[in-house]
Design a protein around this motif. Structure first.
Motif, PDB file in Angstrom:
ATOM      1  N   VAL A   1      -7.659  13.362  -2.660  1.00  0.00           N
ATOM      2  CA  VAL A   1      -6.673  14.284  -2.900  1.00  0.00           C
ATOM      3  C   VAL A   1      -5.624  14.225  -1.716  1.00  0.00           C
ATOM      4  CG1 VAL A   1      -6.011  16.814  -2.956  1.00  0.00           C
ATOM      5  CG2 VAL A   1      -8.261  15.910  -3.641  1.00  0.00           C
ATOM      6  N   ILE A   2      -4.388  13.626  -2.248  1.00  0.00           N
ATOM      7  CA  ILE A   2      -3.299  13.364  -1.089  1.00  0.00           C
ATOM      8  C   ILE A   2      -1.948  13.992  -1.681  1.00  0.00           C
ATOM      9  CG2 ILE A   2      -4.437  11.338  -0.455  1.00  0.00           C
ATOM     10  CD1 ILE A   2      -2.570   9.677  -2.088  1.00  0.00           C
ATOM     11  N   HIS A   3      -1.854  14.814  -2.739  1.00  0.00           N
ATOM     12  CA  HIS A   3      -0.903  15.609  -2.960  1.00  0.00           C
ATOM     13  C   HIS A   3      -1.086  17.032  -3.002  1.00  0.00           C
ATOM     14  CE1 HIS A   3      -3.487  15.900  -6.684  1.00  0.00           C
ATOM     15  NE2 HIS A   3      -2.558  17.117  -6.922  1.00  0.00           N
ATOM     16  N   ASN A   4       0.062  17.777  -2.811  1.00  0.00           N
ATOM     17  CA  ASN A   4       0.274  19.357  -2.940  1.00  0.00           C
ATOM     18  C   ASN A   4       0.494  20.024  -4.114  1.00  0.00           C
ATOM     19  OD1 ASN A   4       2.865  19.126  -3.420  1.00  0.00           O
ATOM     20  ND2 ASN A   4       3.716  19.399  -1.186  1.00  0.00           N
ATOM     21  N   GLU A   5       0.638  21.357  -4.119  1.00  0.00           N
ATOM     22  CA  GLU A   5       0.671  22.198  -5.397  1.00  0.00           C
ATOM     23  C   GLU A   5       1.990  21.598  -6.032  1.00  0.00           C
ATOM     24  OE1 GLU A   5       2.360  24.519  -1.733  1.00  0.00           O
ATOM     25  OE2 GLU A   5       0.459  23.217  -2.032  1.00  0.00           O
ATOM     26  N   ASN A   6       2.811  20.968  -5.387  1.00  0.00           N
ATOM     27  CA  ASN A   6       4.019  20.652  -6.059  1.00  0.00           C
ATOM     28  C   ASN A   6       4.091  19.251  -6.504  1.00  0.00           C
ATOM     29  OD1 ASN A   6       5.407  23.297  -5.546  1.00  0.00           O
ATOM     30  ND2 ASN A   6       5.769  22.510  -3.341  1.00  0.00           N
TER      31      ASN A   6
ATOM     32  N   GLY B   1       0.689  -1.164   0.033  1.00  0.00           N
ATOM     33  CA  GLY B   1       0.009   0.183  -0.004  1.00  0.00           C
ATOM     34  C   GLY B   1       0.718   1.246   0.253  1.00  0.00           C
ATOM     35  N   ASP B   2       2.207   1.226  -0.142  1.00  0.00           N
ATOM     36  CA  ASP B   2       3.029   2.234   0.043  1.00  0.00           C
ATOM     37  C   ASP B   2       2.928   2.947  -1.571  1.00  0.00           C
ATOM     38  OD1 ASP B   2       3.834   1.668   2.420  1.00  0.00           O
ATOM     39  OD2 ASP B   2       5.552   0.413   1.624  1.00  0.00           O
ATOM     40  N   ILE B   3       3.195   4.199  -1.523  1.00  0.00           N
ATOM     41  CA  ILE B   3       3.435   4.888  -2.798  1.00  0.00           C
ATOM     42  C   ILE B   3       4.680   5.229  -3.207  1.00  0.00           C
ATOM     43  CG2 ILE B   3       2.432   7.074  -3.979  1.00  0.00           C
ATOM     44  CD1 ILE B   3       0.105   7.215  -1.671  1.00  0.00           C
ATOM     45  N   ILE B   4       4.984   4.759  -4.088  1.00  0.00           N
ATOM     46  CA  ILE B   4       6.648   4.764  -4.483  1.00  0.00           C
ATOM     47  C   ILE B   4       6.778   5.674  -5.782  1.00  0.00           C
ATOM     48  CG2 ILE B   4       6.942   2.737  -3.163  1.00  0.00           C
ATOM     49  CD1 ILE B   4       7.163   1.048  -5.724  1.00  0.00           C
ATOM     50  N   LYS B   5       8.026   5.747  -6.066  1.00  0.00           N
ATOM     51  CA  LYS B   5       8.527   6.317  -7.061  1.00  0.00           C
ATOM     52  C   LYS B   5       9.096   5.342  -8.158  1.00  0.00           C
ATOM     53  CE  LYS B   5       9.890  11.163  -6.065  1.00  0.00           C
ATOM     54  NZ  LYS B   5      10.774  12.427  -6.057  1.00  0.00           N
ATOM     55  N   THR B   6       8.813   5.162  -9.427  1.00  0.00           N
ATOM     56  CA  THR B   6       9.411   4.318 -10.208  1.00  0.00           C
ATOM     57  C   THR B   6       9.227   4.740 -11.711  1.00  0.00           C
ATOM     58  OG1 THR B   6       9.532   1.902 -10.831  1.00  0.00           O
ATOM     59  CG2 THR B   6       7.319   2.812 -10.071  1.00  0.00           C
TER      60      THR B   6
ATOM     61  N   PRO C   1      -1.293   9.468   3.312  1.00  0.00           N
ATOM     62  CA  PRO C   1      -1.397   8.294   2.653  1.00  0.00           C
ATOM     63  C   PRO C   1      -2.768   8.222   1.909  1.00  0.00           C
ATOM     64  CG  PRO C   1      -1.608   8.182   5.001  1.00  0.00           C
ATOM     65  CD  PRO C   1      -1.242   9.425   4.631  1.00  0.00           C
ATOM     66  N   TYR C   2      -3.754   8.920   2.467  1.00  0.00           N
ATOM     67  CA  TYR C   2      -5.238   8.674   1.996  1.00  0.00           C
ATOM     68  C   TYR C   2      -5.940  10.132   2.350  1.00  0.00           C
ATOM     69  CZ  TYR C   2      -6.496   6.929   6.451  1.00  0.00           C
ATOM     70  OH  TYR C   2      -6.574   6.761   7.882  1.00  0.00           O
ATOM     71  N   LYS C   3      -6.971  10.252   1.819  1.00  0.00           N
ATOM     72  CA  LYS C   3      -8.116  11.291   2.524  1.00  0.00           C
ATOM     73  C   LYS C   3      -9.571  10.640   2.565  1.00  0.00           C
ATOM     74  CE  LYS C   3      -8.898  15.800   3.057  1.00  0.00           C
ATOM     75  NZ  LYS C   3      -9.033  16.567   1.990  1.00  0.00           N
ATOM     76  N   VAL C   4      -9.764   9.654   1.956  1.00  0.00           N
ATOM     77  CA  VAL C   4     -10.836   8.915   2.024  1.00  0.00           C
ATOM     78  C   VAL C   4     -10.934   7.578   2.136  1.00  0.00           C
ATOM     79  CG1 VAL C   4     -12.357  10.620   0.369  1.00  0.00           C
ATOM     80  CG2 VAL C   4     -11.201   8.498  -0.512  1.00  0.00           C
ATOM     81  N   LYS C   5     -11.956   6.976   2.694  1.00  0.00           N
ATOM     82  CA  LYS C   5     -11.928   5.432   2.772  1.00  0.00           C
ATOM     83  C   LYS C   5     -12.407   4.659   1.647  1.00  0.00           C
ATOM     84  CE  LYS C   5     -13.107   5.624   7.743  1.00  0.00           C
ATOM     85  NZ  LYS C   5     -13.895   5.269   9.174  1.00  0.00           N
ATOM     86  N   ALA C   6     -12.685   5.207   0.752  1.00  0.00           N
ATOM     87  CA  ALA C   6     -13.096   4.673  -0.517  1.00  0.00           C
ATOM     88  C   ALA C   6     -11.932   4.640  -1.352  1.00  0.00           C
ATOM     89  CB  ALA C   6     -14.388   5.255  -1.124  1.00  0.00           C
TER      90      ALA C   6
END
Length: 202
Positions: A27-32, A10-15, A38-43
């Protein structure tokens, strides 16, 4: 390179590797275009890469964060489930098999999917926001489930284990001589596979 691929933990990685499925946790990212939660909603859902010709710029401000999975089994291991909108038939089949595999909850087809999401959320992540696992008999796990062997995620398929990487799977290995193993895929989703939902693998 953006941080937007998800592994079986469930980790969010770079590849540099690309995925076969799209995912959403809000929405789990910023303006950059950086992952900040890791999450904003349960769905947590699994979507088609293409749907009705729609085009999205990845990680637009204040829009849900596009995540990607190598295959559907990886997405399920992370704790996602099929989208109601772009994967309606898969969603309904998943719900039917989830209910069949998890009768103890007393849900039916009229039960809102949010109730199922709440169960999966409890199963996939701890209060400290780390990956939730459980112990089970390796020989009793269905195809599509992920387990931890030597601290690495492995897919169960046709009586073999396949070590996962962002680019795909290693050659199959025999089950180790152990009775119990830590399972990454949430318990109710494993029950769903046993009931008849077969995830796309590889």
């Amino acid at each position: 390179m953006l941080q937007n691929r998800v592994n079986p933990f469930g980790d969010i990685i770079k590849t540099t590797e690309r995925g076969k499925w799209l995912g959403n946790r809000g929405v789990i990212h910023n303006e950059n275009k950086e992952i900040v939660r890791p999450y904003k909603v349960k769905a947590w859902i699994i979507c088609e890469l293409a749907f009705r010709g729609r085009h999205r710029e990845v990680m637009m401000p204040d829009r849900w964060t596009e995540l990607f999975f190598f295959d559907e089994a990886t997405a399920f291991s992370a704790g996602h489930r099929p989208c109601f909108q772009c994967r309606y038939q898969a969603h309904m089949h998943f719900k039917e098999m989830w209910l069949k595999g998890n009768p103890a909850f007393g849900f039916n087809m009229k039960t809102p999917v949010a109730n199922i999401d709440a169960i999966i959320h409890h199963e996939r992540i701890t209060a400290g926001k780390s990956k939730q696992t459980y112990i089970a008999s390796l020989k009793e796990l269905p195809d599509g489930a992920f387990v931890i062997l030597n601290n690495e995620p492995h897919l169960v398929k046709a009586g073999k284990l396949y070590k996962w990487s962002p680019a795909g799977y290693d050659k199959p290995i025999d089950f180790p001589a152990i009775e119990k193993i830590a399972v990454l895929t949430p318990r109710s989703i494993v029950n769903t596979f046993s009931a008849g939902y077969t995830p796309q693998m590889g």
